[in-house]
Design a protein around this motif. Structure first.
Motif, mmCIF file in Angstrom:
data_model
loop_
_atom_site.group_PDB
_atom_site.id
_atom_site.type_symbol
_atom_site.label_atom_id
_atom_site.label_comp_id
_atom_site.label_asym_id
_atom_site.label_seq_id
_atom_site.Cartn_x
_atom_site.Cartn_y
_atom_site.Cartn_z
ATOM 1 N N PHE B 205 92.211 41.096 51.043
ATOM 2 C CA PHE B 205 92.475 39.825 51.734
ATOM 3 C C PHE B 205 92.934 40.071 53.164
ATOM 4 O O PHE B 205 92.515 39.374 54.090
ATOM 5 N N ASN B 206 93.802 41.074 53.335
ATOM 6 C CA ASN B 206 94.302 41.385 54.680
ATOM 7 C C ASN B 206 93.147 41.690 55.619
ATOM 8 O O ASN B 206 93.061 41.144 56.716
ATOM 9 N N GLN B 207 92.241 42.554 55.153
ATOM 10 C CA GLN B 207 91.110 42.917 56.006
ATOM 11 C C GLN B 207 90.260 41.701 56.327
ATOM 12 O O GLN B 207 89.777 41.539 57.442
ATOM 13 N N PHE B 208 90.076 40.832 55.343
ATOM 14 C CA PHE B 208 89.219 39.678 55.582
ATOM 15 C C PHE B 208 89.839 38.709 56.570
ATOM 16 O O PHE B 208 89.179 38.253 57.505
ATOM 17 N N PHE B 209 91.119 38.398 56.383
ATOM 18 C CA PHE B 209 91.769 37.446 57.285
ATOM 19 C C PHE B 209 91.827 37.991 58.697
ATOM 20 O O PHE B 209 91.769 37.247 59.667
ATOM 21 N N ARG B 210 91.962 39.313 58.820
ATOM 22 C CA ARG B 210 91.994 39.899 60.156
ATOM 23 C C ARG B 210 90.665 39.717 60.863
ATOM 24 O O ARG B 210 90.610 39.661 62.088
ATOM 25 N N GLY B 211 89.596 39.614 60.067
ATOM 26 C CA GLY B 211 88.278 39.461 60.665
ATOM 27 C C GLY B 211 87.954 38.032 61.084
ATOM 28 O O GLY B 211 87.017 37.809 61.829
ATOM 29 N N LEU B 212 88.734 37.054 60.585
ATOM 30 C CA LEU B 212 88.461 35.659 60.961
ATOM 31 C C LEU B 212 88.965 35.391 62.376
ATOM 32 O O LEU B 212 90.003 35.915 62.771
ATOM 33 N N PRO B 213 88.242 34.566 63.150
ATOM 34 C CA PRO B 213 88.685 34.297 64.525
ATOM 35 C C PRO B 213 90.003 33.526 64.551
ATOM 36 O O PRO B 213 90.236 32.630 63.737
ATOM 37 N N LYS B 214 90.852 33.875 65.522
ATOM 38 C CA LYS B 214 92.168 33.230 65.632
ATOM 39 C C LYS B 214 92.051 31.782 66.060
ATOM 40 O O LYS B 214 92.945 30.982 65.807
#
Lengths: 306, 332
Positions: B205-214
């Protein structure tokens, strides 16, 4: 100063919110993991007796349990070394096999979805009972019978493809013994390797898909062959994920190794809790050391795109 | 200089050759052969590996239909001459199939929901917020993945054998509670993000959320969405691929898990994977069948019964799962 105390700045507010988000895990980590690790060390240094009313009492015995495990215990040293040996053989094989398979599955061809579904099947069916039954069936089928007792199956498997014949053939060719043993070992455990590399293949496929298409276009325009493209573009960009895969493989093969079984049996069948803690602690430390060394080794050679 | 010119001439010559006007039959033929060899190579490899994976599954399914006569007949290979469904009825009876499989599925489903909820929250916290000691704490998540649960199984066992929260329970009931032989320890562990492979899910989940645009969150913030609203209605919806991945992983692994079930002595009625281990002994005792070959057939039937729900889930969600895995943050 006073103002700051009264009114939280936005960044502090955010840091508190973030902290609240991870709070459940943090409590659990401290309560179950960190505490258990310390307890494990404490158990390993003492003689644990379970009281009849529940609970336990500890007598501190120093390093006696460690000394016993390494000097007097009948099988521990041997089990530990074979487990580590198997791990060291398996890890490179699984890594390269899964990279190869990921490359193959990443190409477009008919029936790709079906093939992928089959490849991830071992990940889905990794239950102890299922694995045991499958191993039995596999030996029987390779021996040409579909249902028989395990002993008969093993005898039959010997008459199938004779590995010894090939080993002899290659040693007559003059290949060094160590290489032959390694290859024979690899062939012998091919089904184990295939079954253990489901998640690794997934990780590599995902890695391959994250490589931008423009890289390949550039390589093509510069006139590189497929071979060169692999070593100069694909491999370096997949390299960081090799570390992830190695970590996953080492941990996975450790959890399924005989050391764990031995530790479990010592604790819950022989009721020797101190010794069991020693077994699991020592093997964990050894695994972590291997991980650190291997990761250092790979990371030095890794190219990071960003 | 001279060489470079020559080379470019050669390249031009090749390009001309490749042009349809100049292509002769021989080059086309060679190209076709090359293509065919590659195709055959790939086909052999893929079919071979698929067989290694599927072989034992086929073997188990086929031998679960064997009658006694087939089992003793050395000429029978994979296809039974007198197929019988007796193995299934007996295995279902001894597994108490309907009840156990429902309980088992409910147990893993509820744990899966908690896993997804907690791990996504923790992963989001790590991915989007800055707080002191963040890197150290994230290192702890990695430690959770790397250190096998086997290392801490004894203390966990002891903790739940005499479960207490700062002496509160002791003060109320007079004694600490023994939570073993109930599924509660598993729920408590999962609720605090320490369940079966929770570390891995948090990492995903951490990796995925980091990939979403801010920008998504910033827009939500400007529009006046609160933190929780942003998280549940915007981020979690966007994270659907990794939610599917984690959901399937956690559901299936929980269903298959015997380690925790054995450690916490969770009842056979809830964990069907644990129950299959005893089916051989109980059939042999009650039905007075002593031949291990025949007993193995009952185990095979039982295993087919156990596999059915997972395989159905897998087939239904297969497409989402594989796409999810590819898009989700398993890869950084």
């Amino acid at each position: 100063m006073n103002k700051k105390k009264k009114k939280l700045t936005l960044s502090r507010k955010r840091s508190i919110t973030g902290f609240l988000f991870i709070l459940p895990w943090l409590i659990g980590f401290i309560w179950f993991y960190a505490r258990s690790l310390f307890l494990s060390i404490e158990f390993s240094l003492s003689n644990l007796t379970v009281n009849p009313g529940g609970g336990y009492s500890l007598d501190f015995v120093g390093l006696d349990n460690f000394l016993y495990a390494f000097r007097a215990h009948a099988t521990y040293k041997q089990v530990l070394t074979t487990s580590i040996g198997n791990m060291l053989i398996d890890v490179p094989l699984i890594t390269f096999f899964s990279l190869f398979m990921a490359l193959l599955l990443n190409k477009k061809f008919r029936g790709r979805t079906l093939v992928r579904a089959i490849f991830f099947l071992p990940v889905i069916l990794n239950s102890e009972a299922i694995t045991a039954a499958m191993n039995l069936i596999r030996t029987m089928m390779s021996g040409g019978i579909s249902s028989a007792s395990a002993e008969m199956a093993e005898a039959a498997a010997g008459t199938g493809v004779g590995l010894t014949y090939y080993i002899e053939m290659f040693s007559n060719l003059g290949l060094p013994d160590s290489i032959i043993t390694y290859i024979a070992g690899a062939v012998d455990r091919i089904s184990d390797i295939i079954n253990a590399s489901g998640v690794q293949i997934i990780i590599f496929i995902a890695a391959l898909q994250s490589i931008p298409e423009s890289m390949y276009e550039v390589a093509k325009i510069e006139g590189s062959t497929a071979y060169e493209t692999f070593w100069k573009v694909t491999f370096p960009l997949v390299m960081p994920h090799i570390v992830t895969n190695v970590v996953y493989t080492v941990v996975d093969s450790f959890t399924q190794s005989e050391v764990v079984e031995l530790a479990y049996n010592t604790a819950f069948k022989e009721m020797n809790y101190g010794l069991s803690s020693v077994f699991s602690l020592v093997s964990t430390v050894v695994t972590c050391l291997i991980l650190v060394i291997v990761c250092r080794f790979i990371q030095k050679r890794t190219f990071y795109y960003n | 200089m001279e060489k470079a010119k020559k080379k470019s001439l050669l390249v031009r010559y090749r390009e001309l050759m490749a042009d349809s006007q100049f292509t002769n039959d021989r080059t086309r033929w060679a190209g076709n052969v090359k293509k065919f060899i590659l195709f055959a190579f790939r086909l052999v490899l893929i079919v071979g590996v698929c067989y290694v994976i599927l072989g034992p599954v086929i073997g188990i399914v086929s031998s679960s239909f064997f009658s006694d006569a087939d089992s003793y007949n050395p000429m029978v290979y994979l296809i039974p001459q007198e197929p019988t469904l007796g193995r299934y009825t007996m295995a279902a009876q001894y597994l108490n199939y309907g009840k156990t499989v429902t309980a088992s599925l409910l147990y893993s489903l509820s744990l899966m929901l908690i896993q997804v909820f907690i791990c996504s929250m923790v992963g989001y916290g790590f991915a989007r917020y800055n707080f002191p000691l963040k890197n150290v704490l994230f290192a702890c998540v990695v430690v959770m993945i790397v250190i096998p649960t086997d290392t801490i199984m004894l203390p966990l066992y002891m903790t739940f054998a005499k479960f207490d929260i700062f002496g509160i329970i002791k003060a109320i009931r007079g004694d600490a509670v023994n939570l073993l032989s109930t599924p509660i320890p598993m729920y408590i562990l999962t609720l605090f993000g320490c369940g079966l492979r929770s570390g891995l899910y948090i990492y995903i989940f951490n990796q995925f959320f980091r990939g979403l645009p801010k920008e998504i969150e910033e827009a939500a913030f400007v529009d006046g969405a609160g933190t929780l609203y942003t998280y549940f209605r915007i981020m979690l919806v966007n994270a659907l691929p990794s939610v599917v991945t984690v959901a399937i992983f956690s559901m299936v692994w929980q269903y298959n898990d015997t380690f925790y079930a054995n450690l916490f002595l969770i009842s056979n009625d809830i964990v069907i994977s644990k129950r299959i281990a005893t089916i051989e002994a109980s059939i042999s005792n009650v039905e007075k069948i002593l031949d291990p070959n025949i007993l193995e057939l009952f185990v095979d039937a039982g295993i087919v019964l156990i596999m059915i729900p997972i395989v159905i889930i897998y087939i239904l969600l297969q497409k989402q799962f594989i796409e999810g895995v590819e898009r989700s943050g398993i890869v950084g």
